[in-house]
Design a protein around this motif. Structure first.
Motif, PDB file in Angstrom:
ATOM      1  N   THR A  14      43.434  56.352  25.796  1.00 35.53           N
ATOM      2  CA  THR A  14      44.367  55.465  26.511  1.00 35.53           C
ATOM      3  C   THR A  14      45.523  55.133  25.585  1.00 35.53           C
ATOM      4  O   THR A  14      45.370  55.110  24.363  1.00 35.53           O
ATOM      5  N   THR A  18      49.977  47.969  29.632  1.00 35.09           N
ATOM      6  CA  THR A  18      49.817  47.955  31.090  1.00 35.09           C
ATOM      7  C   THR A  18      50.848  46.974  31.642  1.00 35.09           C
ATOM      8  O   THR A  18      51.309  46.085  30.923  1.00 35.09           O
ATOM      9  N   VAL A  54      45.285  58.811  29.366  1.00 40.44           N
ATOM     10  CA  VAL A  54      45.575  57.860  30.435  1.00 40.44           C
ATOM     11  C   VAL A  54      46.607  56.895  29.883  1.00 40.44           C
ATOM     12  O   VAL A  54      46.317  56.102  28.983  1.00 40.44           O
ATOM     13  N   GLY A  56      49.728  54.056  30.195  1.00 41.12           N
ATOM     14  CA  GLY A  56      50.497  53.038  30.899  1.00 41.12           C
ATOM     15  C   GLY A  56      51.967  53.421  30.857  1.00 41.12           C
ATOM     16  O   GLY A  56      52.318  54.486  30.347  1.00 41.12           O
ATOM     17  N   MET A  77      43.843  51.675  34.974  1.00 35.76           N
ATOM     18  CA  MET A  77      43.523  52.372  33.734  1.00 35.76           C
ATOM     19  C   MET A  77      42.000  52.469  33.575  1.00 35.76           C
ATOM     20  O   MET A  77      41.452  53.520  33.252  1.00 35.76           O
TER      21      MET A  77
END
Ligand code: C5P
Length: 221
Positions: A14, A18, A54, A56, A77
């Motif tokens: 990640t 966000t 993944v 943002g 997420m």
């Protein structure tokens, strides 16, 4: 087909912040460029891993050689990460917003002259690292980050335990360090075995070293 110490392995990374909507035009976010997370995704791919990043909302380009899933909110997420388990490696670098607005407005909130603004009701977001670290499909190597402005090592150790991680990459993000949004980083690698210091490296170098360390742990080095 990439060859390397991580060929045949899968990784989920990640990265970025966000954005938690307040209404259709406003959001809550935090300062994260996505540079470190994206660099780690690329470094794992260079070692041969099948990497899903993944991300943002960021302004930097998708890294080469990885699959990228773009999300906005923490819950999106979390869903994107959990739905891709099992994986061999999880590196959770995103600066996930700790809170979201409990009931975000469908319509733009209008300011009314002379009236005080309505207070925002916040509610806690899911902790993605903690979810992955305690999941029944927990990856073999789970790595988290700890951005701190004080007690970097102690806070990192606490995080290692609480979140079920194998490694915590802890750094000091006090404004004077220039790390947040910058291209360089200075980190401590915290594991059950102890602490290693990696002072003043580029974010790419941190990523390369971390990918090597992960490969070593997976391959029993
Ligand atoms: O608790 P704190 O936010 O300091 O923990 C940082 C670590 O946890 C990072 O690895 C970050 O990606 C992860 N995290 C997460 N979901 C959250 C909060 C943090 O995955 N809601």
């Amino acid at each position: 087909g990439a060859t390397g110490p991580l060929s045949g392995r899968t990784a989920i990374v990640t990265s970025g912040p966000t954005h938690e909507p307040i209404d259709p035009v406003r959001y809550i976010a935090n300062r994260s460029s996505g540079r470190q997370g994206h660099a780690i995704a690329a470094a794992l791919a260079r070692l041969g891993a099948d990497v899903t990043l993944v991300s943002g909302p960021v302004t930097i380009p998708d890294p080469a050689g990885v699959k990228v899933v773009h999300v906005e909110r923490a819950e999106e997420m979390r869903d994107a990460v959990v739905s891709r388990l099992p994986a061999d490696i999880a590196v959770m670098v995103a600066a996930v917003a700790d809170w979201r607005v409990a009931t975000s407005s469908e319509q733009k909130i209008k300011k009314k002259p002379g009236e005080a603004p309505a207070p925002l009701q916040l509610t806690e977001n899911p902790d993605i690292l903690k979810t992955v670290g305690h999941h029944e499909k927990r990856p073999t190597v789970v790595v988290g980050f700890a951005a701190e402005t004080e007690n970097v090592e102690d806070n990192g150790r606490t995080k290692l335990e609480r979140k079920g991680a194998d490694l915590i990459v802890a750094n000091d993000v006090s404004p004077e360090t220039g790390i947040m949004g910058g291209t360089r980083n200075s980190v401590k690698i915290i594991s059950k075995a102890g602490v290693a210091e990696w002072p003043d490296l580029s974010k790419d170098e941190v990523a390369t070293r971390l990918a090597d360390l992960i490969a070593g742990r997976l391959n029993g080095a």
